[in-house]
Design a protein around this motif. Sequence first.
Motif, PDB file in Angstrom:
ATOM      1  N   MET A 274      10.929  31.906  14.453  1.00  0.00           N
ATOM      2  CA  MET A 274      11.616  32.146  13.189  1.00  0.00           C
ATOM      3  C   MET A 274      12.762  33.144  13.360  1.00  0.00           C
ATOM      4  O   MET A 274      12.575  34.226  13.921  1.00  0.00           O
ATOM      5  CB  MET A 274      10.641  32.687  12.144  1.00  0.00           C
ATOM      6  N   ALA A 275      13.937  32.759  12.873  1.00  0.00           N
ATOM      7  CA  ALA A 275      15.071  33.683  12.882  1.00  0.00           C
ATOM      8  C   ALA A 275      14.876  34.738  11.810  1.00  0.00           C
ATOM      9  O   ALA A 275      15.133  35.921  12.025  1.00  0.00           O
ATOM     10  CB  ALA A 275      16.379  32.924  12.646  1.00  0.00           C
ATOM     11  N   PHE A 276      14.412  34.306  10.631  1.00  0.00           N
ATOM     12  CA  PHE A 276      14.064  35.240   9.560  1.00  0.00           C
ATOM     13  C   PHE A 276      13.135  34.530   8.583  1.00  0.00           C
ATOM     14  O   PHE A 276      13.053  33.305   8.555  1.00  0.00           O
ATOM     15  CB  PHE A 276      15.311  35.760   8.839  1.00  0.00           C
TER      16      PHE A 276
ATOM     17  N   SER B 251       7.167  32.975   1.892  1.00  0.00           N
ATOM     18  CA  SER B 251       6.649  31.803   2.600  1.00  0.00           C
ATOM     19  C   SER B 251       7.758  30.925   3.158  1.00  0.00           C
ATOM     20  O   SER B 251       7.493  29.957   3.873  1.00  0.00           O
ATOM     21  CB  SER B 251       5.774  30.964   1.657  1.00  0.00           C
ATOM     22  N   PHE B 252       9.013  31.277   2.841  1.00  0.00           N
ATOM     23  CA  PHE B 252      10.157  30.490   3.319  1.00  0.00           C
ATOM     24  C   PHE B 252      10.704  31.097   4.597  1.00  0.00           C
ATOM     25  O   PHE B 252      11.008  32.289   4.660  1.00  0.00           O
ATOM     26  CB  PHE B 252      11.259  30.450   2.255  1.00  0.00           C
ATOM     27  N   GLY B 253      10.794  30.294   5.636  1.00  0.00           N
ATOM     28  CA  GLY B 253      11.315  30.784   6.908  1.00  0.00           C
ATOM     29  C   GLY B 253      12.340  29.830   7.489  1.00  0.00           C
ATOM     30  O   GLY B 253      12.300  28.616   7.249  1.00  0.00           O
ATOM     31  N   VAL B 254      13.279  30.382   8.237  1.00  0.00           N
ATOM     32  CA  VAL B 254      14.305  29.587   8.915  1.00  0.00           C
ATOM     33  C   VAL B 254      14.114  29.747  10.415  1.00  0.00           C
ATOM     34  O   VAL B 254      14.126  30.862  10.935  1.00  0.00           O
ATOM     35  CB  VAL B 254      15.729  30.031   8.517  1.00  0.00           C
ATOM     36  N   ARG B 255      13.926  28.633  11.100  1.00  0.00           N
ATOM     37  CA  ARG B 255      13.743  28.673  12.544  1.00  0.00           C
ATOM     38  C   ARG B 255      15.083  28.856  13.264  1.00  0.00           C
ATOM     39  O   ARG B 255      16.133  28.462  12.757  1.00  0.00           O
ATOM     40  CB  ARG B 255      13.088  27.379  13.037  1.00  0.00           C
TER      41      ARG B 255
ATOM     42  N   LEU C 148      18.765  27.116  12.592  1.00  0.00           N
ATOM     43  CA  LEU C 148      19.920  27.992  12.428  1.00  0.00           C
ATOM     44  C   LEU C 148      20.997  27.668  13.454  1.00  0.00           C
ATOM     45  O   LEU C 148      22.198  27.659  13.130  1.00  0.00           O
ATOM     46  CB  LEU C 148      19.487  29.453  12.557  1.00  0.00           C
ATOM     47  N   CYS C 149      20.588  27.383  14.677  1.00  0.00           N
ATOM     48  CA  CYS C 149      21.565  27.020  15.719  1.00  0.00           C
ATOM     49  C   CYS C 149      22.264  25.710  15.373  1.00  0.00           C
ATOM     50  O   CYS C 149      23.481  25.576  15.572  1.00  0.00           O
ATOM     51  CB  CYS C 149      20.870  26.912  17.078  1.00  0.00           C
TER      52      CYS C 149
ATOM     53  N   GLY D 117      19.415  26.297  20.595  1.00  0.00           N
ATOM     54  CA  GLY D 117      18.231  26.096  19.761  1.00  0.00           C
ATOM     55  C   GLY D 117      17.046  25.611  20.578  1.00  0.00           C
ATOM     56  O   GLY D 117      15.914  26.050  20.380  1.00  0.00           O
ATOM     57  N   ASN D 118      17.309  24.690  21.524  1.00  0.00           N
ATOM     58  CA  ASN D 118      16.250  24.239  22.432  1.00  0.00           C
ATOM     59  C   ASN D 118      15.710  25.392  23.259  1.00  0.00           C
ATOM     60  O   ASN D 118      14.503  25.477  23.519  1.00  0.00           O
ATOM     61  CB  ASN D 118      16.772  23.156  23.375  1.00  0.00           C
TER      62      ASN D 118
END
Length: 292
Positions: free
Chosen positions: A15-17, A21-25, A29-30, A173-174
């Motif tokens: 997770m970037a942030f 309960s909401f998260g951004v991977r 993001l990439c 991202g990978n």
Amino acid sequence: MLHLLAYIHWNPDLMAFQIGSFGVRWYGLCWLIGLALAYIIVKRLYKDQHIKEELFEPLFLYCFVGILVGARLGHCLFYEPDYFLSSGRHLLEMFLPIHFVDGNPHFADNFLFRMTGGSVAFTGYEGLASHGGTIGLIIALWYYYRRTHLNLWQVLDNIAIATPVTACFIRLGNLMNSEIVGKVTDVPWAFIFERVDQLPRHPGQLYEAIAYCLFFFVGWHCYKQYKARVGTGFFFGLCLTLIFTFRFLIEFTKDIQEAFEKGMLLNMGQLLSIPFMLIGVYCMRRGFKHAS
């Protein structure tokens, strides 16, 4: 043991942030950063070539849908057809970012898992193939050309100049996901992908990200020097040739992605790269011919 300590131990948070309960991977993001940068670059190219702004506006939607759908279908059909074509449920997973889990406690915190009584989990699209994304993008650009009546080669050339930037961030991202890992090696810059195993491996994702970044600057320099070749297919061919020739070569440092690739002389990524390499060379030759 001392030798292992010299390697880069890699296990970043997925997770970037996260807000509640909401998260951004990092992976998502990439993707977003890569697409946003391509948007900015192509918009500048359109302005530089005096193309009407209203013709640019629908381009991003066409590209986004084409890349996402193509990349998803490419992964499912090229790499895991036995799974995704085996049942109606699995076929549905091909198109929707869900997974039928049948009570698997691993997804206990997943909101969709709880809402459906432990039968479905929201997973995002786990599996996107760059070759499929390229095919999807080309088809989407063809539909865009039919709608706008712009020169198709001009559209392809402009998108091709920006494409390596997006490809660079997808590979980053990978890397953040610790996926598409390299073969075991003893080079001093090897990564130990702790979510995979404890073996030092080639950071193939990083190799590709660096190469694609360099390819962008090569394409941008060529654009500044040979702007008149936009619309001939030269830049489209240059992009395909550089990216997929490198992709073909870098596959020799990667571990296999699927079991069926074991024992193959060339893996699936290499086999799929060959047609794009040939198309790229053809388009570059066409560009030279029409520019002379």
